[in-house]
Motif scaffolding. Structure first.
Motif, mmCIF file in Angstrom:
data_model
loop_
_atom_site.group_PDB
_atom_site.id
_atom_site.type_symbol
_atom_site.label_atom_id
_atom_site.label_comp_id
_atom_site.label_asym_id
_atom_site.label_seq_id
_atom_site.Cartn_x
_atom_site.Cartn_y
_atom_site.Cartn_z
ATOM 1 N N GLN A 1 -39.535 32.351 -65.133
ATOM 2 C CA GLN A 1 -40.013 32.966 -66.376
ATOM 3 C C GLN A 1 -38.841 33.390 -67.257
ATOM 4 O O GLN A 1 -38.913 33.292 -68.494
ATOM 5 N N THR B 1 -42.448 40.491 -65.030
ATOM 6 C CA THR B 1 -43.129 40.838 -63.784
ATOM 7 C C THR B 1 -44.002 39.672 -63.327
ATOM 8 O O THR B 1 -44.265 38.738 -64.096
ATOM 9 N N VAL B 2 -44.461 39.748 -62.091
ATOM 10 C CA VAL B 2 -45.331 38.715 -61.531
ATOM 11 C C VAL B 2 -46.551 39.392 -60.907
ATOM 12 O O VAL B 2 -46.405 40.307 -60.089
ATOM 13 N N GLU B 3 -47.738 38.942 -61.284
ATOM 14 C CA GLU B 3 -48.958 39.481 -60.701
ATOM 15 C C GLU B 3 -49.087 39.017 -59.246
ATOM 16 O O GLU B 3 -48.721 37.894 -58.904
ATOM 17 N N GLU B 4 -49.625 39.899 -58.410
ATOM 18 C CA GLU B 4 -49.818 39.560 -56.997
ATOM 19 C C GLU B 4 -50.700 38.339 -56.831
ATOM 20 O O GLU B 4 -50.521 37.540 -55.907
ATOM 21 N N GLU B 5 -51.651 38.158 -57.723
ATOM 22 C CA GLU B 5 -52.554 37.014 -57.637
ATOM 23 C C GLU B 5 -51.807 35.701 -57.829
ATOM 24 O O GLU B 5 -52.126 34.692 -57.191
ATOM 25 N N VAL B 6 -50.807 35.719 -58.696
ATOM 26 C CA VAL B 6 -49.999 34.517 -58.917
ATOM 27 C C VAL B 6 -49.220 34.165 -57.652
ATOM 28 O O VAL B 6 -49.145 32.988 -57.263
ATOM 29 N N HIS C 1 -50.101 34.999 -54.618
ATOM 30 C CA HIS C 1 -51.103 34.557 -53.641
ATOM 31 C C HIS C 1 -51.491 33.100 -53.877
ATOM 32 O O HIS C 1 -51.610 32.315 -52.923
ATOM 33 N N LYS D 1 -41.955 35.314 -55.334
ATOM 34 C CA LYS D 1 -41.869 36.260 -56.455
ATOM 35 C C LYS D 1 -40.546 36.130 -57.190
ATOM 36 O O LYS D 1 -40.509 36.082 -58.430
#
Length: 245
Positions: A171, A122-127, A129, A164
């Motif tokens: 990853q 998964t990818v955090e929204e902050e990453v 951004h 994303k």
């Protein structure tokens, strides 16, 4: 080590070694005007079906396809400005080639994305951004950034979606290469190949110690490419792909 497998990477490293380009390498006014004189090749999206392909039951839609196809076609037409007339493709052949290449890219991307999801990547929204902000910093203003997006046929939301996807695939590949180590034997072999390619300029070659980090990165990049191709082929054989374009 086969030289053809490493050629692109070797040339990149040689560029790092060389003195660099001079001002004559920049496009001149005549070149810029020539781009404007090139007849645009219409993408003819009306001929594209609403779903261009399905990958394991998931659709690749016309809109998603166009997001990549249209700017790629435009850039290709601009690049052809600098080709000899006999090397240029006719419009229909060019359109078909870009469509085929874009569709193949998106099928591969979808296969890898599905695999990443199956591994709970998964990818955090902050990453996302942060990556978006790094793109924005390349432009003088928000207006310039928005103009660049429009030029590339992207919306901000589509760019975030693409960020994303690419992070998830990156990853995934890191996961594939987590147990891979580059040996000194590999880096020294690549260094010797560079030496040979330098020819008469060999005396200007940086030392092995100076280049070692770049050599390691180049080998990892090649391994990542090969591993990606192997994984795509495996997923393609295991999956179900239907093409409608």
């Amino acid at each position: 080590m086969k030289k053809n497998a490493w050629f692109t990477g070797l040339m990149s490293l040689l560029l790092l070694i060389s003195v660099g380009c001079n001002d004559d390498d920049e496009p001149n006014v005549e070149d810029s005007e020539a781009i404007g004189q090139v007849g645009e090749v219409e993408p003819q999206l009306e001929d594209i079906p609403d779903v261009v392909a399905t990958v394991n039951g998931e659709d690749i839609t016309k809109d998603f396809f166009a997001m990549y196809y249209v700017p790629t076609l435009k850039r290709t037409v601009e690049q052809q400005t600098y080709q000899e007339e006999e090397e240029k493709n006719d419009e229909e052949a060019l359109r078909q080639q870009i469509q085929d290449d874009t569709l193949e890219l998106l099928i591969q991307q979808q296969l890898l994305l599905q695999e990443a999801k199956s591994r709970n990547i998964t990818v955090e929204e902050e990453v996302i951004h942060q990556q978006l902000q790094s793109f924005k910093q390349q432009y003088e203003s928000e207006e310039a950034f928005q103009a660049a997006l429009q030029e590339e046929n992207f919306t901000k939301e589509e760019l975030e979606q693409d960020i994303k996807i690419q992070i998830m695939i990156n990853q995934l590949m890191e996961d594939e290469l987590k147990n891979v180590e580059v040996s000194e034997e590999q880096t020294r072999e690549l260094y010797e190949e560079l030496n040979e390619m330098q020819g008469e300029n060999e005396e200007n070659m940086p030392s092995y110690e100076e280049l070692q980090p770049q050599l390691e990165q180049q080998i990892l990049q090649q391994l990542r490419f090969e591993k990606r191709q192997e994984l795509v082929e495996k997923l393609r054989k295991e999956g179900e792909i239907k093409v409608y374009l």
